[in-house]
Design a protein around this motif. Sequence first.
Motif, PDB file in Angstrom:
ATOM      1  N   LEU A  14       0.859  -1.181   0.000  1.00  0.00           N
ATOM      2  CA  LEU A  14       0.000   0.000   0.000  1.00  0.00           C
ATOM      3  C   LEU A  14       0.896   1.231   0.000  1.00  0.00           C
ATOM      4  O   LEU A  14       1.606   1.500   0.967  1.00  0.00           O
ATOM      5  CB  LEU A  14      -0.908  -0.009   1.242  1.00  0.00           C
ATOM      6  N   HIS A  15       0.849   1.979  -1.099  1.00  0.00           N
ATOM      7  CA  HIS A  15       1.720   3.139  -1.263  1.00  0.00           C
ATOM      8  C   HIS A  15       1.120   4.372  -0.599  1.00  0.00           C
ATOM      9  O   HIS A  15      -0.074   4.427  -0.296  1.00  0.00           O
ATOM     10  CB  HIS A  15       1.987   3.385  -2.749  1.00  0.00           C
ATOM     11  N   SER A  16       1.937   5.346  -0.370  1.00  0.00           N
ATOM     12  CA  SER A  16       1.530   6.589   0.274  1.00  0.00           C
ATOM     13  C   SER A  16       0.351   7.217  -0.468  1.00  0.00           C
ATOM     14  O   SER A  16       0.380   7.363  -1.690  1.00  0.00           O
ATOM     15  CB  SER A  16       2.715   7.559   0.303  1.00  0.00           C
TER      16      SER A  16
ATOM     17  N   GLY B 162       1.316   4.944   9.860  1.00  0.00           N
ATOM     18  CA  GLY B 162       0.538   5.633   8.842  1.00  0.00           C
ATOM     19  C   GLY B 162      -0.629   4.856   8.284  1.00  0.00           C
ATOM     20  O   GLY B 162      -1.298   5.312   7.359  1.00  0.00           O
ATOM     21  N   LEU B 163      -0.945   3.664   8.831  1.00  0.00           N
ATOM     22  CA  LEU B 163      -2.019   2.842   8.282  1.00  0.00           C
ATOM     23  C   LEU B 163      -3.366   3.152   8.935  1.00  0.00           C
ATOM     24  O   LEU B 163      -3.523   3.043  10.142  1.00  0.00           O
ATOM     25  CB  LEU B 163      -1.713   1.351   8.469  1.00  0.00           C
TER      26      LEU B 163
ATOM     27  N   ASN C 274      -2.885   4.635   3.343  1.00  0.00           N
ATOM     28  CA  ASN C 274      -1.554   4.857   3.895  1.00  0.00           C
ATOM     29  C   ASN C 274      -1.325   6.356   3.922  1.00  0.00           C
ATOM     30  O   ASN C 274      -1.154   6.980   2.883  1.00  0.00           O
ATOM     31  CB  ASN C 274      -0.501   4.156   3.030  1.00  0.00           C
TER      32      ASN C 274
ATOM     33  N   LEU D 254       3.706   0.459   2.699  1.00  0.00           N
ATOM     34  CA  LEU D 254       3.516  -0.513   3.770  1.00  0.00           C
ATOM     35  C   LEU D 254       3.204  -1.879   3.164  1.00  0.00           C
ATOM     36  O   LEU D 254       2.361  -1.984   2.268  1.00  0.00           O
ATOM     37  CB  LEU D 254       2.353  -0.091   4.676  1.00  0.00           C
TER      38      LEU D 254
END
Length: 193
Positions: A81-83, A115-116, A139, A145
């Motif tokens: 899972l990208h920003s 950040g999740l 995210n 992540l």
Amino acid sequence: MKLSDVHVREKIQAGDITIEPPLSEQQIGSFSIDLRLGNHFRIFKPTKSPFIDLGAVDSAYAMSEQLMEDIYIPDDGAFYLHSGELALGVTLEKLTLPNDLVGWLDGRSSLARLGLMVHITAHTIDPGWDGNITLEFVNIGQIPLALRPQMRICAISFEPLSSPSACPYTKKSHAKYIGQSEPLGSQIDKEQH
């Protein structure tokens, strides 16, 4: 008032709360149960569409279905899972609640500190719920992540109602996610106007 671990165990042993597959001791906290991540995800495909019109209910649903794709991750794999990305996932556990309990879904603090977010806003699990729970991942950190199937991803706690619900989730004529076993996209087209 939320149920303690003592009362959660009693409800499970009595069959009032059912959770499949069975829980491990590590999943049961002082007033909540950690749920694990399943293998099925849904993501938005790259698109040139400028927007999804949320006011045009039928087209919003059709558009979201066209824009999403399914991804299956093996048990030994990872979903990245990208920003800033949104993805839907699903709990490994299937949960059934009685008509006199509501569930409250929360992210795990250790994951939030990276950040999740696991449930953007949908954290209520209705009385009478029966199915796996779709998770809405975002995210908000700067680093991708890796989410791994079977990791403890969220926690659910339970609160008794003042009486059994007269219209639990499975009896609602407009219930859109009854018996879900995979991460379902928006079913906004099924709302009554």
